[in-house]
Design a protein around this motif. Structure first.
Motif, short mmCIF file in Angstrom:
data_model
loop_
_atom_site.label_atom_id
_atom_site.label_comp_id
_atom_site.label_asym_id
_atom_site.label_seq_id
_atom_site.Cartn_x
_atom_site.Cartn_y
_atom_site.Cartn_z
N UNK A 1 0.83 -1.21 0.00
CA UNK A 1 0.00 0.00 0.00
C UNK A 1 0.87 1.26 0.00
N UNK A 2 1.96 1.22 0.76
CA UNK A 2 2.87 2.38 0.80
C UNK A 2 3.42 2.65 -0.60
N UNK A 3 3.82 1.59 -1.29
CA UNK A 3 4.34 1.75 -2.65
C UNK A 3 3.26 2.24 -3.60
N UNK A 4 2.05 1.69 -3.46
CA UNK A 4 0.95 2.10 -4.34
C UNK A 4 0.61 3.58 -4.19
N UNK A 5 0.81 4.11 -2.99
CA UNK A 5 0.51 5.52 -2.74
C UNK A 5 1.56 6.44 -3.37
N UNK A 6 2.64 5.86 -3.90
CA UNK A 6 3.68 6.66 -4.53
C UNK A 6 4.70 7.21 -3.55
N UNK A 7 4.72 6.66 -2.34
CA UNK A 7 5.71 7.08 -1.34
C UNK A 7 7.04 6.42 -1.71
N UNK A 8 8.12 7.21 -1.81
CA UNK A 8 9.36 6.68 -2.37
C UNK A 8 10.24 5.97 -1.35
N UNK A 9 10.16 6.39 -0.09
CA UNK A 9 11.14 5.91 0.89
C UNK A 9 10.47 5.32 2.12
N UNK A 10 11.11 4.30 2.67
CA UNK A 10 10.59 3.62 3.85
C UNK A 10 11.68 3.58 4.92
N UNK A 11 11.34 4.11 6.09
CA UNK A 11 12.25 4.06 7.23
C UNK A 11 11.76 2.99 8.19
N UNK A 12 12.60 2.01 8.47
CA UNK A 12 12.23 0.92 9.37
C UNK A 12 12.99 1.08 10.68
N UNK A 13 12.29 1.00 11.80
CA UNK A 13 12.96 1.07 13.08
C UNK A 13 12.69 -0.21 13.86
N UNK A 14 13.61 -0.56 14.71
CA UNK A 14 13.43 -1.77 15.51
C UNK A 14 14.20 -1.66 16.81
N UNK A 15 13.86 -2.55 17.72
CA UNK A 15 14.67 -2.75 18.92
C UNK A 15 15.55 -3.97 18.66
N UNK A 16 16.76 -3.94 19.16
CA UNK A 16 17.67 -5.03 18.86
C UNK A 16 18.62 -5.25 20.02
N UNK A 17 19.21 -6.45 20.04
CA UNK A 17 20.26 -6.75 20.99
C UNK A 17 21.61 -6.50 20.35
N UNK A 18 22.55 -5.99 21.13
CA UNK A 18 23.90 -5.75 20.63
C UNK A 18 24.74 -7.01 20.78
N UNK A 19 25.57 -7.30 19.78
CA UNK A 19 26.54 -8.39 19.96
C UNK A 19 27.95 -7.81 20.11
N UNK A 20 28.01 -6.49 20.21
CA UNK A 20 29.30 -5.80 20.30
C UNK A 20 29.48 -5.20 21.69
N UNK A 21 30.60 -5.49 22.32
CA UNK A 21 30.85 -4.96 23.67
C UNK A 21 30.83 -3.43 23.69
N UNK A 22 31.22 -2.82 22.57
CA UNK A 22 31.32 -1.35 22.57
C UNK A 22 30.05 -0.67 22.06
N UNK A 23 28.96 -1.43 21.93
CA UNK A 23 27.68 -0.81 21.53
C UNK A 23 26.65 -1.13 22.62
N UNK A 24 26.55 -0.25 23.59
CA UNK A 24 25.78 -0.52 24.80
C UNK A 24 24.30 -0.23 24.61
N UNK A 25 23.45 -0.79 25.47
CA UNK A 25 22.03 -0.43 25.47
C UNK A 25 21.86 1.09 25.52
N UNK A 26 20.91 1.59 24.73
CA UNK A 26 20.73 3.04 24.61
C UNK A 26 21.34 3.58 23.32
N UNK A 27 22.22 2.77 22.69
CA UNK A 27 22.82 3.19 21.41
C UNK A 27 21.79 3.13 20.29
N UNK A 28 22.04 3.88 19.24
CA UNK A 28 21.25 3.77 18.01
C UNK A 28 22.21 3.34 16.91
N UNK A 29 21.81 2.35 16.12
CA UNK A 29 22.65 1.81 15.04
C UNK A 29 21.95 1.93 13.70
#
Ligand code: HPA
Length: 268
Positions: free
Chosen positions: A94-122
């Motif tokens: 439906x988003x594509x049918x409306x002619x909207x060109x871009x899609x931003x997806x957000x999620x919550x995730x677990x870090x597997x990197x010691x230097x990327x702590x909770x509260x970070x945005x990736x």
């Protein structure tokens, strides 16, 4: 036009949003910043299934953010709810049918990197999907052979990095690895994810990115890190923790997205 797109088109009243956004668990902060023109519950949109996950509102919000018109999907449907990797297809179509060109997806995730702590945005630079699932399985035409070399749009990602830098907000970049959920990973799976080149793990986004590329949308995605992956600390993981921690990085992500819109990153 599909009945869903037709209904949304009527609610839009003529203007086309510069971007659509899918908000992950606990990331309602972005929605709270919208100047809202209309709210349409999933249940009122033909073909949109109501998300049953706690913490999800399940509605499409039409409004403005950073002075630009946007369409916000609050309450995505996850693969683990039904076992259908194409669960979000009607929404993305439906988003594509409306002619909207871009899609931003957000999620919550677990870090597997010691230097990327909770509260970070990736910012998601690329993804790994080893679940064996794909939302395009069964698709009949050769259009199913979607190229994924540049799945996450380099220009939109650069715009996100520039917006974050101007705001003085730290922004990591990395590879998001999709696990089906709903159980969390084991410590051995987190060690595997790290060995394979993942920076974060999560239960969404990847099927949506594949569908969005199938429908020709530009994709940009960001993860809010709510926890270290299983086994990286002594603690057990829980959805309560995800919901509690998401707003911390979520507020930061909201500022970045608002700045992207205000600075015209999504404009034609
Ligand atoms: N694993 C998978 N999905 C998640 C996690 C995690 O550790 N945290 C938030 N979503």
């Amino acid at each position: 036009m599909s009945p869903a797109a037709e209904l949304l088109r009527q609610s839009l009243g003529g203007g086309t949003p510069v971007a659509a956004m899918v908000l992950g668990s606990g990331l309602g902060d972005l929605a709270a910043q919208l100047e809202v023109d209309a709210r349409i519950p999933f249940a009122a949109i033909p073909g949109f299934s109501a998300s049953a996950v706690s913490g999800h509102a399940g509605e499409v919000i039409l409004g403005r953010l950073g002075g630009r018109p946007v369409l916000v999907v609050s309450g995505r449907v996850h693969y683990y709810e039904s076992g259908d990797p194409g669960a979000m297809r009607p929404v993305i179509a439906a988003i594509a049918e409306l002619g909207i060109a871009s899609l931003l997806l957000t999620n919550s995730a677990g870090s597997v990197r010691d230097d990327m702590a909770p509260g970070s945005v990736m910012a998601v630079a690329d993804h790994i999907a080893l679940s064996g699932m794909n939302p395009l399985i069964g698709e009949a035409s050769d259009a199913r052979f979607v190229g994924m070399t540049a799945a996450y749009d380099a220009d939109l990602r650069a715009g996100m990095a520039a917006a974050a830098e101007r705001l003085g907000e730290p922004l990591a970049a990395g590879v998001y690895m999709w696990f089906s959920g709903p159980s969390f990973e084991t410590p051995a799976e987190i060690r595997m994810a790290r060995l394979l080149g993942a920076d974060a793990v999560g239960m969404s986004t990847v099927p949506e990115t594949i569908l969005a590329r199938f429908f020709g949308l530009r994709v940009v995605a960001a993860s809010v890190i709510t926890n270290f992956g299983a086994g990286m600390t002594g603690a057990e993981l829980s959805h309560a923790e995800t919901k509690e921690m998401a707003p911390k990085g979520g507020a930061r992500l909201s500022r970045i997205v608002e700045a992207m819109l205000r600075e015209g990153v999504f404009d034609d």
